[in-house]
Design a protein around this motif. Sequence first.
Motif, mmCIF file in Angstrom:
data_model
loop_
_atom_site.group_PDB
_atom_site.id
_atom_site.type_symbol
_atom_site.label_atom_id
_atom_site.label_comp_id
_atom_site.label_asym_id
_atom_site.label_seq_id
_atom_site.Cartn_x
_atom_site.Cartn_y
_atom_site.Cartn_z
ATOM 1 N N GLY A 161 0.813 -1.207 0.000
ATOM 2 C CA GLY A 161 0.000 0.000 0.000
ATOM 3 C C GLY A 161 0.846 1.255 0.000
ATOM 4 N N THR A 162 0.166 2.394 0.146
ATOM 5 C CA THR A 162 0.789 3.716 0.062
ATOM 6 C C THR A 162 0.881 4.325 1.455
ATOM 7 O OG1 THR A 162 -0.148 4.017 -2.150
ATOM 8 C CG2 THR A 162 0.614 5.998 -1.002
ATOM 9 N N ILE A 184 6.554 3.324 0.074
ATOM 10 C CA ILE A 184 5.691 2.501 -0.768
ATOM 11 C C ILE A 184 5.985 1.024 -0.519
ATOM 12 C CG2 ILE A 184 4.952 1.988 -3.114
ATOM 13 C CD1 ILE A 184 4.367 4.873 -2.121
ATOM 14 N N ALA A 194 -1.592 -3.382 -7.578
ATOM 15 C CA ALA A 194 -1.799 -2.395 -6.519
ATOM 16 C C ALA A 194 -1.549 -2.999 -5.146
ATOM 17 C CB ALA A 194 -3.210 -1.821 -6.603
ATOM 18 N N GLU A 204 3.225 3.475 -12.691
ATOM 19 C CA GLU A 204 2.712 4.117 -11.488
ATOM 20 C C GLU A 204 3.426 5.429 -11.210
ATOM 21 O OE1 GLU A 204 3.707 2.329 -7.621
ATOM 22 O OE2 GLU A 204 5.005 0.923 -8.707
ATOM 23 N N THR A 206 3.760 8.449 -7.852
ATOM 24 C CA THR A 206 3.485 8.825 -6.471
ATOM 25 C C THR A 206 3.515 10.337 -6.377
ATOM 26 O OG1 THR A 206 4.461 6.800 -5.583
ATOM 27 C CG2 THR A 206 4.246 8.654 -4.074
ATOM 28 N N ARG A 265 -0.613 7.246 -6.816
ATOM 29 C CA ARG A 265 -0.683 7.235 -5.355
ATOM 30 C C ARG A 265 -0.669 8.682 -4.863
ATOM 31 N NH1 ARG A 265 1.099 1.954 -3.676
ATOM 32 N NH2 ARG A 265 2.174 0.803 -5.352
ATOM 33 N N ARG A 309 -4.130 9.050 2.287
ATOM 34 C CA ARG A 309 -3.594 8.546 1.030
ATOM 35 C C ARG A 309 -4.706 7.845 0.256
ATOM 36 N NH1 ARG A 309 -2.330 7.283 5.664
ATOM 37 N NH2 ARG A 309 -1.704 5.122 5.319
ATOM 38 N N TYR A 310 -4.711 8.056 -1.050
ATOM 39 C CA TYR A 310 -5.648 7.366 -1.933
ATOM 40 C C TYR A 310 -4.882 6.817 -3.131
ATOM 41 C CZ TYR A 310 -9.641 9.312 0.597
ATOM 42 O OH TYR A 310 -10.563 9.625 1.573
ATOM 43 N N ASP A 311 -5.250 5.613 -3.548
ATOM 44 C CA ASP A 311 -4.690 5.012 -4.754
ATOM 45 C C ASP A 311 -5.727 5.088 -5.860
ATOM 46 O OD1 ASP A 311 -2.658 4.434 -3.032
ATOM 47 O OD2 ASP A 311 -2.707 2.264 -3.305
#
Length: 454
Positions: A161-162, A184, A194, A204, A206, A265, A309-311
């Motif tokens: 995850g982030t 990360i 993901a 990807e 960030t 991310r 945080r949102y992906d």
Amino acid sequence: MRKIFNKFLYICSVSLLLALLLLPVMSPLFHEPAQAIPSSTAADPEQKNEIPAVKQFHLYATDGTLALPDGTSVYVWGYSEKNEKGSATYPAPALTVNEGDQVEVTLTNIGTAKKGIKRVGHTIHFHGLDTDQANDGVPHTSKDLLVGESFSYQFQATHAGTYFYHCHVDTVEHLQMGMTGAFIVQAKDGAKAAWTSGPGFTKEYTFMLNEIDPVWHKAVEEGKKYDRTTFHPTYFTINGKAYPDTEKDPATMIDGKLGDKVLVRLINTGYQAHAMHLHGFHFEVIASDGRPLASPLMKDTVNVGPGERYDLLITFDQDGSYPFHSHNITDNTNNGIYPGGMHTMVQVTKDGKTPQGTNHHQHTATLPEEIREGNIVVISDMRYSIPELKVKQGTTVTWINNDPMFHTVTSIDDQFDSRHIEPGKQYSYTFQEKGTFPYYCATHPSMEASVIVE
């Protein structure tokens, strides 16, 4: 009666003895047979129990300087991968590991290059990673590091995850000063997903979102007191860059081809919420704060609060150039000048190759030989290179558009008007009269300058 009882005891004793003697023989009849070791494993003497890999990092707490697009420099604190005072980067280096890795991050507080700065303690808190108390980096519960001290934080990265990391000493100041970086955790074995067995992606990015109040930074640099309840940021950054610098950096300028799935991310390490909006596409919000969502949300704007945080998973189903920016409109300014701040672009092509004339990463116009030594104003980074150009009567002035967007050179008194100057193109005008001639960009009116004819 006694004889009968004695005979009974004799029979019981003999029966017990026989049972004990026959137990090793009879036990397979009453128990599951042991599982046989597979022949491939038994034949491989090199086969060993799997031991998690150890990812080691060494960071140094020190100071540095951040350059912004309008020429402003701000004093920052941060982390560096160099054992060198003054080498802090903003944001700090991104640390990347795989799910299941054992992680060891050693921090050494080497102090500041700038003299007269307080010799304060520092830590690392891994925001969103569920570490134990000893590795949590909070000075209330685990000791901070004074100048000259080191400590190794150790934990296992159990969830892809982030996340991010930051100093938790006097957090209100140290976080604003720049002591933060992305952390990360990729899917197991570094798979392009993901999370482990999660949705896959082509590439990807960030994006660390932050805002800067130069008054705070200047006060820390000069050792002066300031009011921490008065926070007025005037610069807004993605990965430490504000527009138009975001378009020049491949880490903040998104590109790809039709059919790509891009994971973005978003990490808000600032003190204000930022509503990130994408033009041209809806995206799937697939994870929040380092954990997958039960069901993805289809959105075109996501409000990212402080520490969140949102992906996002974006499917490129059409080509073209599209803005990706904060919809809190003041976030799109550099010290009050629009456009700027938290704004970047998404470039999608059919084959992944940038079409000629639309390269947002770099767009440098070549100056013709005959005008290189003349009176040249270069339009770059949303500015005219010479705010007040002084020339003689009868001089021809040439403007070169070195930005990746249209601009104009429009006189305030209608004496001259270039109309749209395409990226890489130029416009010239000959000044026959004496006087001062202010001009501006009709598309970006905050861009202003003047020509003074003597």
